[in-house]
Design an enzyme around this catalytic site. Structure first.
Site, short mmCIF file in Angstrom:
data_model
loop_
_atom_site.label_atom_id
_atom_site.label_comp_id
_atom_site.label_asym_id
_atom_site.label_seq_id
_atom_site.Cartn_x
_atom_site.Cartn_y
_atom_site.Cartn_z
N TYR A 28 -29.19 74.31 82.05
CA TYR A 28 -29.58 74.02 80.66
C TYR A 28 -29.16 75.21 79.81
O TYR A 28 -29.47 76.36 80.15
CB TYR A 28 -31.09 73.81 80.57
CG TYR A 28 -31.60 73.55 79.17
CD1 TYR A 28 -31.28 72.35 78.51
CD2 TYR A 28 -32.39 74.48 78.51
CE1 TYR A 28 -31.75 72.11 77.22
CE2 TYR A 28 -32.86 74.24 77.22
CZ TYR A 28 -32.54 73.05 76.59
OH TYR A 28 -33.00 72.81 75.32
N ASP A 58 -25.06 82.74 80.98
CA ASP A 58 -26.22 82.43 80.14
C ASP A 58 -27.42 83.10 80.79
O ASP A 58 -28.01 82.56 81.74
CB ASP A 58 -26.41 80.92 80.01
CG ASP A 58 -27.59 80.58 79.12
OD1 ASP A 58 -28.30 81.53 78.68
OD2 ASP A 58 -27.82 79.38 78.87
N LYS A 63 -35.43 84.84 75.17
CA LYS A 63 -36.72 85.01 75.85
C LYS A 63 -37.19 86.47 75.88
O LYS A 63 -37.69 86.97 74.87
CB LYS A 63 -36.65 84.38 77.25
CG LYS A 63 -36.34 82.86 77.14
CD LYS A 63 -36.58 82.11 78.40
CE LYS A 63 -36.07 80.67 78.35
NZ LYS A 63 -37.04 79.69 77.95
N1 PLP Z 1 -30.26 78.92 78.05
C1 PLP Z 1 -31.13 78.96 79.07
C2 PLP Z 1 -30.68 79.43 80.41
C3 PLP Z 1 -32.46 78.58 78.85
O1 PLP Z 1 -33.32 78.61 79.87
C4 PLP Z 1 -32.85 78.15 77.58
C5 PLP Z 1 -34.23 77.70 77.31
O2 PLP Z 1 -35.03 77.50 78.18
C6 PLP Z 1 -31.90 78.13 76.54
C7 PLP Z 1 -30.62 78.53 76.82
C8 PLP Z 1 -32.28 77.70 75.17
O3 PLP Z 1 -33.11 78.64 74.59
P1 PLP Z 1 -34.08 78.22 73.37
O4 PLP Z 1 -35.11 77.32 73.94
O5 PLP Z 1 -34.60 79.54 72.87
O6 PLP Z 1 -33.23 77.54 72.35
#
Ligand code: PLP
Length: 418
Positions: free
Chosen positions: A135, A230, A258
């Site tokens: 994700y 990511d 985060k």
């Molecule tokens: N990338 C990863 C690996 C994530 O776990 C998340 C959210 O859980 C995101 C991107 C998206 O972040 P946000 O929820 O702050 O938009």
């Protein structure tokens, strides 16, 4: 919750919170302190969700609250450079030297969306390669075979994503180098970027094989594509320098979120200087944000990263391993098929005997048992992620006493759930 359901789709402002993956109603939170949260009826929970990862120091950490109070007294937002941006970026680059330059944004979604635009701008190519069950936020291009809430709700793709755009996203199974090699041989010269969660946290917790990330590095370079880690979840969690430091694999671009904001809305994308120089106003790739670099958010990030010393990180990692080891013990004693793993302060488990190496593996775990276990745990004051397809998180506030209590309660919960 009835009023919330009248006001918000599903009663929530982000899907997994609705407990769709486990059934029942979410609790409504009133407050948090350290490793614990309390709901509006004053029930107490030891929290392993921690706002889905940011709270590596625990709830209401005094150092974060102090930093917020100090900063707040001087105003909340200016939209003009402030010194706190430089301070936070310096802390990030000390831990991740390959993030030579960065741009702060306000959510992980913004970070990945912008990194993808940058990869396309830099390479002049259209295609994106991502992995099943990963994700990367909810931007259109990433909502193809995505993890997290998309996996929890069992949605293959989201309606509303134009087919023409979805067609530019290719997917491969996580940990399958052969599949990536084949895709790169067929489409390599059109692929702008390979995006990967270096440890998957959004299909449950899945570790890469030792050779997987080095192979992605090699294939990306061979075919002129960018490698994007990511690290929104893994950054400052699997190691102080994230997965790049853990595996000694250097991506071209990195996305962060985060922990970098310590519970306030901060995320970032960054990496090679030559690539970041393409971002406006240094270069032509446009990306902007009214609240980007917000001083309160920067202050929370600075306080969090400053307090998260290597020694503090090592302590959390050691206690995370103890938790996972304890869980394995409980499951073995109760004769329940179980596999669990951790890296740094991130962990996960599946009700399945064999290790999980891909999203396809994850889907064969016993989700019904997870649902019963989740509710039995919650009834006993342990709040686990409300989905079989989400990672768990630990904080500096989770001490040996909390882990001991958690294991006692989860032992009892498993006895009831099985
Ligand atoms: N990338 C990863 C690996 C994530 O776990 C998340 C959210 O859980 C995101 C991107 C998206 O972040 P946000 O929820 O702050 O938009």
């Amino acid at each position: 919750m009835a009023l919330a359901r009248d006001l918000f789709p599903g009663g929530v402002n982000s899907p997994v919170r609705a407990f769709g993956g486990v059934g029942g109603e979410p609790f409504v939170v009133a407050r948090g302190e350290g490793a614990r949260t309390w709901d509006v009826d004053d029930n107490e929970y030891i929290d392993y969700v921690l706002s889905w990862g940011p709270l590596v120091l625990g709830h209401a950490s005094p150092v974060v609250l102090d930093a917020l109070r100090d900063t707040m007294a001087r105003g909340t937002s200016f939209g003009i450079p402030n010194g706190l941006e430089v301070a936070l970026a310096t802390l990030v680059r000390q831990r991740m030297p390959h993030v030579e330059m960065m741009r702060f944004v306000s959510s992980g979604t913004e970070a990945t969306m912008s990194a993808l635009r940058l990869a396309r701008a830099a390479t002049g190519r259209d295609l994106l390669l991502k992995f099943d069950g990963c994700y990367h936020g909810h931007a259109d291009s990433f909502l193809v075979r995505a993890g997290s809430g998309v996996a929890t709700l069992g949605l293959p793709n989201s309606p509303g994503v134009p087919e023409a755009l979805a067609a530019l996203t290719l997917t491969a199974p996580f940990n399958d180098i052969g599949a990536v090699d084949a895709i790169m041989r067929q489409h390599g010269e059109r692929i702008a970027a390979i995006f990967v969660e270096p440890f998957v946290g959004n299909a449950g917790f899945i570790a890469p094989h030792a050779e997987f990330l080095p192979a992605l590095r090699r294939l990306a370079t061979e075919h002129g594509a960018l490698l994007v880690f990511d690290e929104v979840m893994t950054g400052f969690r699997v190691a102080p320098g994230g997965a790049a430091a853990y595996f000694h694999v250097v991506p071209d671009l990195t996305t962060l979120g985060k922990v970098i904001g310590g519970g306030l809305p901060v995320a970032a994308y960054g990496g090679r200087r030559d690539l970041m120089q393409l971002v406006a106003p240094a270069g032509p790739m446009y990306q902007a944000g009214t609240l980007s670099g917000n001083p309160l958010a920067m202050a929370a990030g600075i306080a969090t990263l400053t307090a998260l010393t290597p020694a503090v990180h090592a302590g959390i990692a050691q206690r995370t391993r103890a938790l996972v080891e304890g869980l394995r013990h409980i499951a073995a004693r109760r004769g329940v098929p179980f596999t669990a793993d951790s890296a740094g302060s991130m962990f996960g488990f599946f009700f399945r005997a064999e290790p999980v190496r891909s999203y396809a593996d994850a889907r064969t775990a016993d989700v019904e048992l997870f649902r019963r276990f989740f509710h039995a745990a919650l009834d006993r004051g342990v709040y686990l992620a409300p989905s079989a397809f989400e990672a768990g998180f630990m904080s500096a506030a989770h001490g040996d006493a909390e882990i001991g209590l958690t294991l006692e309660r989860l032992d009892d919960a498993l006895a009831v759930a099985r």
